[in-house]
Design a protein around this motif. Structure first.
Motif, short mmCIF file in Angstrom:
data_model
loop_
_atom_site.label_atom_id
_atom_site.label_comp_id
_atom_site.label_asym_id
_atom_site.label_seq_id
_atom_site.Cartn_x
_atom_site.Cartn_y
_atom_site.Cartn_z
N ASP A 1 39.99 37.81 25.06
CA ASP A 1 40.16 39.28 25.69
C ASP A 1 39.45 39.51 26.89
N ASP B 1 38.54 37.19 29.01
CA ASP B 1 39.16 36.42 29.83
C ASP B 1 40.10 37.21 30.70
N GLU B 2 41.00 37.99 29.99
CA GLU B 2 42.17 38.82 30.28
C GLU B 2 41.21 39.95 31.39
N ARG B 3 40.24 40.70 30.66
CA ARG B 3 39.56 41.49 31.73
C ARG B 3 39.15 40.76 33.12
N ARG C 1 42.10 40.61 35.26
CA ARG C 1 42.19 41.85 35.96
C ARG C 1 41.55 42.47 37.08
N ASP D 1 48.54 32.40 28.41
CA ASP D 1 48.55 33.77 28.45
C ASP D 1 48.78 34.06 29.86
N VAL E 1 48.31 36.71 32.78
CA VAL E 1 47.80 38.05 33.15
C VAL E 1 47.70 38.37 34.65
N ASP F 1 46.44 39.76 38.33
CA ASP F 1 45.14 39.88 38.90
C ASP F 1 45.13 41.23 39.78
#
Length: 585
Positions: free
Chosen positions: A227, A229-231, A234, A255, A257, A259
């Motif tokens: 989680d 890592d995803e933030r 972005r 996964d 995502v 940026d």
């Protein structure tokens, strides 16, 4: 073929930059947790599908000598490759308890690991051990861009924010992001760690602004969890791939995502700048050396082939990716050089410090996760061991203290340390019933964020968690048992309590918790310090240290039972009785 470029002036000529389609292979590991030698595990369906072994068989998997064989083979196939690790090299086996990280760092050096992110368990024995081991033994950099300097003799002497690696002419910037959970905890204990970690996205963005003009590709090694890592992706712009760790996740596919936060982000100094959104892959490759990830990147920097979405600041872009998990299975041969390096660190039977003497025989596996998300056989066994050691009324241990199922067969200390690996002392304190009720209320609310899986295991009390909870109270707690035997809650009507039995099995009545009563409660130091937010925390002056670790009290608990002549004899006694008790409660 490989080297390190330093940023700044020097007499070395700058190599010409590559152009056009290029392939790069990243060999990714994380959370190896001192598992230097093969260890026994029950092969589940997911592991069988990934090639680790036959489903429902018990096999010895992992081990750095096998890992070295596979890494060497991958490098022979890929002319341009890098071996990178996302942290938590330390803590998880008897080797770490005995040698304090020495063989782990030497093994990584022999493997040819070219950069490692700082994990939270690297700091389990404080910053001084990290400084000592990596300063003296590591020829690879330890990375954490989000850690502020702490002065001479501390982590500043061994930590770097990033490194630039030469992969056969391709300039690869590798940024590290360390985990912050241990920093926050250690900061409450003066003189153990003199600095706090800072915001990950800001630190990474500053590193990107320095690296992007001089590198072709940027890899970020993180020990944050998926989680986070995803933030991070972005909130930044310019990362090509994230290799993550911390949560022990094994992803079969990356996964992806986007940026750049929709076209505008804040740079490392808080100023807004425009950027071009791109899809960034995040890879997590499991834990304990069962697998490593092979990430094959197809890269290109030709604007005509990249199209309108290419950012001119980003150099090469990922135009293709192939990801596979490489199993470190029982049939993998050991690399002779690695086996020779590790031989002096291998526990041996009869060695008092490693204690491989059989403590008990388990007739069947004890699982660490309950089938319904509640308590588990292994959790109950370990909690009862802590309660017995402290002569406590109630024991509360964290579900995260248990990292593997206990396999069937001979149980020795090495196996128990593998199952419950952390050097987290067992302590006890006197708590009111009201405080105990609050603890379980916190546990119930935490379960809602864990897909309704309990964050604790309990002995000496009956706790029913409502999940999801739509009432004012999410936990119903019953006190230590009376002498009344029961087969259902109806049998406990006389004491107004509840029955511990399930599925028609007989149990013991538990009475309603008296909030004004005082109970001796056994737990671990991590939870007592406030970890997980379950306890107050409990003041250090109110605690009594009982044992060095949960594995130690569980070993004593198993050792204190009746001896078994053979594993088959345990079906009617010995561990068999413990297994039945654990499953019943």
């Amino acid at each position: 073929m490989f080297g390190v470029w330093a940023l700044g002036c020097g007499s070395e000529p700058t190599p010409a930059r590559l152009h056009g389609p290029v392939e790069l292979v990243l060999l990714h590991s994380a959370d190896t947790h001192s598992e230097l030698f093969p260890w026994r595990t029950l092969i589940g369906s997911s592991d069988a599908r990934r090639g680790l072994g036959a489903a429902q068989s018990v096999a010895e998997v992992g081990g750095f000598a096998r890992l070295a064989t596979l890494i060497r083979a991958e490098r022979a196939r890929a002319p341009r490759s890098l071996a990178l690790d996302a942290g938590d090299l330390f803590q998880g086996s008897l080797a770490f308890e005995r040698f304090g990280g020495e063989p782990e760092v030497l093994a990584f050096d022999t493997l040819g690991v070219q950069a490692q992110a700082l994990g939270n368990h690297e700091l389990d024995r404080g910053a001084a051990l990290v400084h000592e081991r990596y300063r003296a033994l590591a020829r690879f950099p330890l990375l954490a861009a989000n850690y502020a300097p702490d002065g001479p003799g501390g982590l500043s002497d061994v930590l770097e924010p990033f490194v630039v690696l030469d992969a056969a002419g391709l300039r690869v910037g590798v940024i590290g992001v360390g985990n912050t959970s241990t920093v926050a905890l250690l900061d409450t204990r003066p003189n153990e760690l003199a600095e706090l970690a800072e915001n990950a996205s800001g630190a990474v963005e500053r590193a990107l602004e320095v690296l992007r003009p001089v590198v072709d590709v940027v890899v970020v090694l993180t020990h944050l969890g998926l989680d986070a890592d995803e933030r991070l992706v972005r909130a930044t712009s310019g990362i090509d791939v994230v290799l993550g760790g911390h949560q022990h996740l094994t992803l079969d596919e990356p996964d992806w995502v986007e940026d750049c936060a929709g076209g505008t982000i804040r740079d490392g100094w808080g100023n807004e700048r425009r950027c071009v959104p791109r899809r960034v892959p995040i890879v997590h490759s499991g834990a304990y050396g069962k697998y490593f990830g092979r990430v094959r990147l197809e890269l290109d920097d030709e604007p005509g082939r990249l199209g309108d979405h290419a950012d001119r600041l980003d150099g090469f872009e990922v135009v293709g990716l192939d990801f596979s998990l490489v199993p470190v299975a029982a049939d993998t041969p050991e690399d002779p050089a690695m086996a020779e390096l590790l031989a002096p660190y291998r526990p041996a039977a009869g060695d008092v410090l490693s204690t491989l003497d059989v403590l008990a025989d388990a007739p069947k596996p004890l699982e660490r996760n309950g089938a319904t998300g509640g308590d588990s056989p292994l959790g109950n066994f370990a909690a009862e061991a802590a309660r017995s050691a402290a002569e406590a009324d109630v024991a509360v241990i964290g579900a995260s203290s248990l990292r593997h199922d206990l396999p069937a067969g001979a149980v020795d200390l090495a196996t128990l340390v593998h199952v419950m690996p952390f050097e987290d002392p067992v302590v006890y304190a006197e708590l009111s019933g009201a405080a105990l009720a609050t603890t379980f209320e916190h546990a119930a609310r935490a379960a809602a964020g864990r897909e309704c899986r309990t964050p604790v295991h309990v002995a000496g009390a009956l706790v029913r968690l409502r999940c999801p909870c739509v009432t004012a109270s999410c936990a119903v707690v019953f006190a230590p048992p009376t002498e009344v035997q029961c087969e259902s809650d109806g049998d406990c009507r006389a004491v107004g309590g509840a029955c511990s039995g399930r599925d028609g099995e007989s149990g013991v009545c538990f009475a309603p918790l008296a909030t004004d009563a005082v109970f001796r409660v056994a737990t671990t130091e991590y939870l007592a310090d406030g970890g997980g937010g379950l306890f107050g925390p409990i003041p250090a002056t109110a605690r009594v240290r009982q044992a060095d670790s949960l594995a130690a009290v569980t070993a004593d608990f198993a050792r204190g039972g009746p001896a078994c002549a053979a594993a088959s004899a345990c079906d009617e006694g010995c561990m068999g009785d413990l297994v039945r008790r654990a499953n019943a409660t």
